[in-house]
Design a protein around this motif. Structure first.
Motif: not given
Ligand SMILES: NC(=O)c1ccc[n+]([C@@H]2O[C@H](COP(=O)([O-])OP(=O)(O)OC[C@H]3O[C@@H](n4cnc5c(N)ncnc54)[C@H](OP(=O)(O)O)[C@@H]3O)[C@@H](O)[C@H]2O)c1
Length: 262
Positions: A12-13, A18, A36, A38, A59-61, A85, A87, A107, A133, A148, A152, A183, A186
């Motif tokens: 999820g970098a 990330g 990631g 992308n 794609d880690i799925s 990473a 969703i 995922i 995470v 979700y 989690k 990010t 949401n």
């Molecule tokens: N933002 C929040 O409110 C929040 C709150 C609590 C916890 N979190 C957790 O924090 C972590 C990071 O989230 P974020 O907020 O940074 O979200 P984000 O900006 O949407 O990033 C999600 C990342 O996951 C990667 N990803 C999704 N599906 C993938 C797949 N099939 N294979 C490989 N990579 C995949 C995406 O990479 P690509 O798009 O390049 O594939 C992206 O780098 C998640 O585990 C989330 O549940 C977030």
């Protein structure tokens, strides 16, 4: 483990949290393998961070995607894995097809479990650190986040069980739980709901600082922010209090989920 000695795989970098974690870890002297899907984002991040870092589009799925990550991690002699990473879907449970449920499970839960097993058990005997995470919603069941929350809660349970299984090993497995963070995970409806409910939203940089601090301290569990931290504990031993608090907000929450399907 000193971060200057760390060789870190971050999934999820390309995302908000990330990428911020990658920048901070690079500043601390860690070497990184960024994962990631992308490629453009991965390439530009590595160009910015420096040629000692590398990237992999996977794609880690998928089984193949996870095998690709582990092959690169082995060549890189990685000793730290950040399973970041993820969703998320804010929606009525009735709207979630089996395909979407399976995708979230894959995922958010299966992939980190599978990567953790391979990382700890197929990459040699050197001491390793895994940080998973999770989320505040890994401790609090929240309306319209059924899928979700299930993933989690599962990730938190997995991490805790493995921590205890590895008590006498040299490996460390850590659980990190951010609250709402600004990010692209949401949707607009979620961002508007958080504002309407007065829920504090952190920046990805703030969250990355907390995550990196946890890695430095080797703390087993870290939750970000009040009152979510308190609510998570309260939900564990007195869930009726949280039932009542969320019931009072329910009409407001419902208004925003209607936006998703309109
Ligand atoms: N933002 C929040 O409110 C929040 C709150 C609590 C916890 N979190 C957790 O924090 C972590 C990071 O989230 P974020 O907020 O940074 O979200 P984000 O900006 O949407 O990033 C999600 C990342 O996951 C990667 N990803 C999704 N599906 C993938 C797949 N099939 N294979 C490989 N990579 C995949 C995406 O990479 P690509 O798009 O390049 O594939 C992206 O780098 C998640 O585990 C989330 O549940 C977030």
């Amino acid at each position: 483990m000193k971060l200057s000695d760390a060789k870190v795989v971050i999934t999820g970098a390309t995302g908000g949290i990330g990428q911020s974690v990658a920048y901070l870890l690079a500043e601390r002297g860690a070497r990184l393998l960024l994962v990631g899907r992308n490629s453009d984002k991965l390439i530009s991040t590595v160009q910015h961070l420096g040629s000692e870092h590398s990237w992999l589009s996977a794609d880690i799925s998928s089984v193949q995607g996870r095998a690709d990550v582990m092959l690169q991690a082995k060549r890189f002699e990685a000793n730290m894995l950040v399973n970041n990473a993820g969703i998320s879907e804010f929606n009525e449970f009735s709207q979630l097809s089996d395909t979407r449920l399976a995708q979230a499970m894959n995922i958010n839960l299966l992939a980190p479990m599978s990567l953790t097993r391979s990382f700890l058990h197929e990459l040699g005997d050197t001491p390793k650190v895994v940080l998973n995470v999770g989320s505040a919603l890994g401790s609090i069941g929240y309306p319209y986040y059924a899928s979700y929350c299930a993933t989690k809660f599962g990730l938190r349970g997995f991490t805790e069980a493995l921590q205890r299984e590895l008590t006498d090993s040299r490996h460390q497995v850590l659980y990190f739980a951010p609250r709402a963070t600004d990010t692209s995970i949401n949707s607009d409806a979620v961002k508007q709901m958080n504002r309407a409910l007065g829920s504090k939203t952190d920046t990805p940089q703030e969250v990355a600082h907390a995550l990196v601090k946890q890695l430095e301290l080797g703390k087993k569990r870290l939750a970000v922010g009040w009152p979510e931290k308190l609510f998570a504990r309260l939900n564990g031993f007195w869930p009726e209090v949280v039932d009542n608090a969320l019931a009072k907000k329910f009409t407001k929450i419902q208004k925003f989920v209607k936006m998703v399907n309109s």
